[in-house]
Motif scaffolding. Structure first.
Motif, PDB file in Angstrom:
ATOM      1  N   ALA A   1       0.832  -1.207   0.000  1.00 40.67           N
ATOM      2  CA  ALA A   1       0.000   0.000   0.000  1.00 40.67           C
ATOM      3  C   ALA A   1       0.870   1.261   0.000  1.00 40.67           C
ATOM      4  O   ALA A   1       0.586   2.231  -0.716  1.00 40.67           O
ATOM      5  N   LEU A   2       1.935   1.237   0.792  1.00 34.82           N
ATOM      6  CA  LEU A   2       2.822   2.410   0.855  1.00 34.82           C
ATOM      7  C   LEU A   2       3.571   2.592  -0.460  1.00 34.82           C
ATOM      8  O   LEU A   2       3.761   3.720  -0.933  1.00 34.82           O
ATOM      9  N   LEU A   3       3.990   1.485  -1.056  1.00 33.28           N
ATOM     10  CA  LEU A   3       4.693   1.548  -2.337  1.00 33.28           C
ATOM     11  C   LEU A   3       3.768   2.175  -3.394  1.00 33.28           C
ATOM     12  O   LEU A   3       4.161   3.079  -4.137  1.00 33.28           O
ATOM     13  N   GLN A   4       2.535   1.700  -3.421  1.00 34.35           N
ATOM     14  CA  GLN A   4       1.597   2.217  -4.425  1.00 34.35           C
ATOM     15  C   GLN A   4       1.257   3.675  -4.155  1.00 34.35           C
ATOM     16  O   GLN A   4       0.997   4.441  -5.077  1.00 34.35           O
ATOM     17  N   LYS A   5       1.273   4.057  -2.891  1.00 29.92           N
ATOM     18  CA  LYS A   5       0.946   5.441  -2.543  1.00 29.92           C
ATOM     19  C   LYS A   5       2.085   6.395  -2.897  1.00 29.92           C
ATOM     20  O   LYS A   5       1.861   7.494  -3.398  1.00 29.92           O
ATOM     21  N   TRP A   6       3.330   5.977  -2.640  1.00 21.90           N
ATOM     22  CA  TRP A   6       4.447   6.924  -2.697  1.00 21.90           C
ATOM     23  C   TRP A   6       5.361   6.780  -3.898  1.00 21.90           C
ATOM     24  O   TRP A   6       6.002   7.754  -4.299  1.00 21.90           O
ATOM     25  N   GLN A   7       5.501   5.599  -4.462  1.00 20.42           N
ATOM     26  CA  GLN A   7       6.465   5.414  -5.553  1.00 20.42           C
ATOM     27  C   GLN A   7       6.138   6.357  -6.711  1.00 20.42           C
ATOM     28  O   GLN A   7       5.053   6.285  -7.286  1.00 20.42           O
ATOM     29  N   GLY A   8       7.080   7.243  -7.011  1.00 20.12           N
ATOM     30  CA  GLY A   8       6.872   8.165  -8.120  1.00 20.12           C
ATOM     31  C   GLY A   8       5.989   9.353  -7.793  1.00 20.12           C
ATOM     32  O   GLY A   8       5.691  10.171  -8.669  1.00 20.12           O
ATOM     33  N   THR A   9       5.552   9.476  -6.532  1.00 15.39           N
ATOM     34  CA  THR A   9       4.787  10.653  -6.124  1.00 15.39           C
ATOM     35  C   THR A   9       5.773  11.785  -5.857  1.00 15.39           C
ATOM     36  O   THR A   9       6.609  11.654  -4.955  1.00 15.39           O
ATOM     37  N   GLY A  10       5.697  12.843  -6.639  1.00 12.66           N
ATOM     38  CA  GLY A  10       6.707  13.896  -6.507  1.00 12.66           C
ATOM     39  C   GLY A  10       8.085  13.298  -6.748  1.00 12.66           C
ATOM     40  O   GLY A  10       8.314  12.630  -7.755  1.00 12.66           O
ATOM     41  N   ARG A  11       8.991  13.469  -5.801  1.00 18.31           N
ATOM     42  CA  ARG A  11      10.356  12.964  -5.956  1.00 18.31           C
ATOM     43  C   ARG A  11      10.607  11.739  -5.078  1.00 18.31           C
ATOM     44  O   ARG A  11      11.752  11.405  -4.798  1.00 18.31           O
TER      45      ARG A  11
END
Ligand SMILES: [Zn+2]
Length: 430
Positions: A184-194
């Motif tokens: 869930a965290l990977l899908q939320k944050w990977q590639g979000t902004g920097r």
């Protein structure tokens, strides 16, 4: 379009100074310039030339200061910021006595955010523009870290630390929770902004084989993610791994068996490697992260930078705070030099600077994007005052070359040597 022209001495690399003679690899200008357009480096060259060609650019003249790529810390633990420099003990005792009680506090999202903000501000104050951090088992600790980095527009790597054994109550998850929450965290944050996500088993003693396998499966589903962990830090730790994994050929095999060996893998410490482990790491192109202040502070051993680089293995440099004893990548370079000396090899200042910038960036598969003063890279830039204290200044005054001028700052410098830091072209201090 905003255009900014930074003037000063400049240091950049056209090649890896471990593979190419230093004076061919490093490109030095005593009056150079870096042109920044919309957060990226658009040109690098001589000051007079770039001024003439870009008369509309806002000029920031750093005088004799050295303009370099921002430092890239390839392994650290932001939740350990408040317990840095805790006295004594060996790795396992040190984790139980200091680290685990502090990491428990990150169940509180407000505390996590306070420490994330503090850590990122300390990093910038020390000229570090990218951190690669272990968080805690709490998803809140990951949100706090990436949230704090987004506010500062910093390129950071991080992930939820997974542990389902050999850790106290309150710091263990399960096989399923590690998989579900990491995903869930990977899908939320990977590639979000920097932000870049790293799947993060702490190390094989604190994960069951089932948990390692679940995280290996997650990595196979998301091969664009990084994976970070620890490997062969202390001799007694290696013996413990042997007891826990009697079937494994060696420590690396405890990752390899479960799908956690790959070219986007980051293996912190990697001090006491067996020949088979070195061969496999070279074959799969995994990255080793050297944490020299931590290795001397906790008494772990001497990483073989020169030997492993000669095998073609990618190596990054890192503070490993709070096991490391400094937030400064200058102090970390100094420790890498000292460790090299104890192994009989004197690393050149160009090699140290390369490890702290481009070497770490390449370890993170971000070469050409960060850690580099090259056209197209993000303008994450650090400006060093090479005469920041009286002791350094009196030595620098005697220098004939940039290397002689820079080395005292590497060996004796700290945050006082950091005159300015740019993150995506924006100055981080007034
Ligand atoms: Zn570590």
């Amino acid at each position: 379009m905003t255009e900014k022209l930074l003037l000063g001495q400049t240091l950049r690399f056209g090649a890896d100074p471990f593979e190419t003679a230093v004076d061919d690899a490093a490109i030095v200008s005593s009056r150079g310039a870096v042109l920044v357009q919309d957060g990226r480096i658009a040109a690098v060259g001589e000051a007079d030339d770039l001024r003439a060609r870009h008369p509309g650019a806002e000029v920031v003249d750093h005088g004799r200061h050295l303009i370099t790529a921002g430092f890239v810390d390839a392994h650290m633990h932001y939740p350990q910021t408040a317990m840095i420099a805790s006295w004594g003990l060996r790795l396992i005792d040190w984790l139980n006595t200091y680290t685990f009680p502090e990491e428990m506090r990150f169940a509180d999202p407000d505390y996590a955010r306070t420490i994330a903000d503090r850590t990122l501000d300390l990093a910038l104050a020390h000229g570090t523009t990218t951190l690669t951090s272990f968080c805690t088992i709490h998803p809140e600790s990951v949100d706090a870290y990436f949230g704090a980095a987004a506010v500062r527009n910093m390129a950071v790597v991080g992930g939820k630390t997974c542990m389902d054994r050999n850790a106290p109550d309150g710091l263990r998850d399960t096989v399923q929770a590690a998989y579900d929450q990491s995903k869930a965290l990977l899908q939320k944050w990977q590639g979000t902004g920097r932000a870049t996500y790293a799947i993060t088993p702490r190390f094989s003693p604190t994960s069951t084989p089932d948990q390692l396998a679940a995280l290996g499966a997650l990595w196979a589903e998301h091969p664009d993610a990084l994976m970070q962990t620890h490997l062969s830090e202390q001799v007694d730790e290696i013996a413990w791994v042997r007891d826990l994994f009697p079937q494994a050929r060696d420590y690396l095999d405890t990752y390899e068996q479960f799908g956690l060996l790959g070219e986007r893998g980051l293996y912190g410490h990697s001090i006491h490697l067996e020949p088979r482990e070195i061969d496999r790491l070279a074959e799969v192109n995994g990255a080793l992260i050297h944490c020299p202040t931590s290795n001397t502070f906790i008494g772990s051993g001497l990483f073989d930078t020169t030997g492993l680089k000669a095998r073609g293995i990618r190596c990054g440099l890192a503070t490993d705070t709070g096991g490391g004893s400094s937030f400064s990548m200058l102090r970390t370079m100094a420790a890498a030099y000292e460790v090299g000396q104890l192994r009989g090899t004197a690393l050149h200042p160009a090699q140290l600077m390369w490890l702290a910038t481009e070497g770490s960036a390449r370890a993170l598969h971000m070469g050409g994007q960060i850690g580099s003063l090259s056209v197209g890279a993000m303008a994450d830039i650090t400006v060093l005052d090479l005469a920041s204290t009286p002791a350094i200044a009196q030595r620098e005054a005697e220098a004939d070359t940039l290397w002689e001028a820079l080395f005292p700052t590497i060996m004796m410098g700290d945050d006082r040597a950091v005159a300015q830091v740019y993150v995506a072209g924006e100055a981080s201090r007034p």
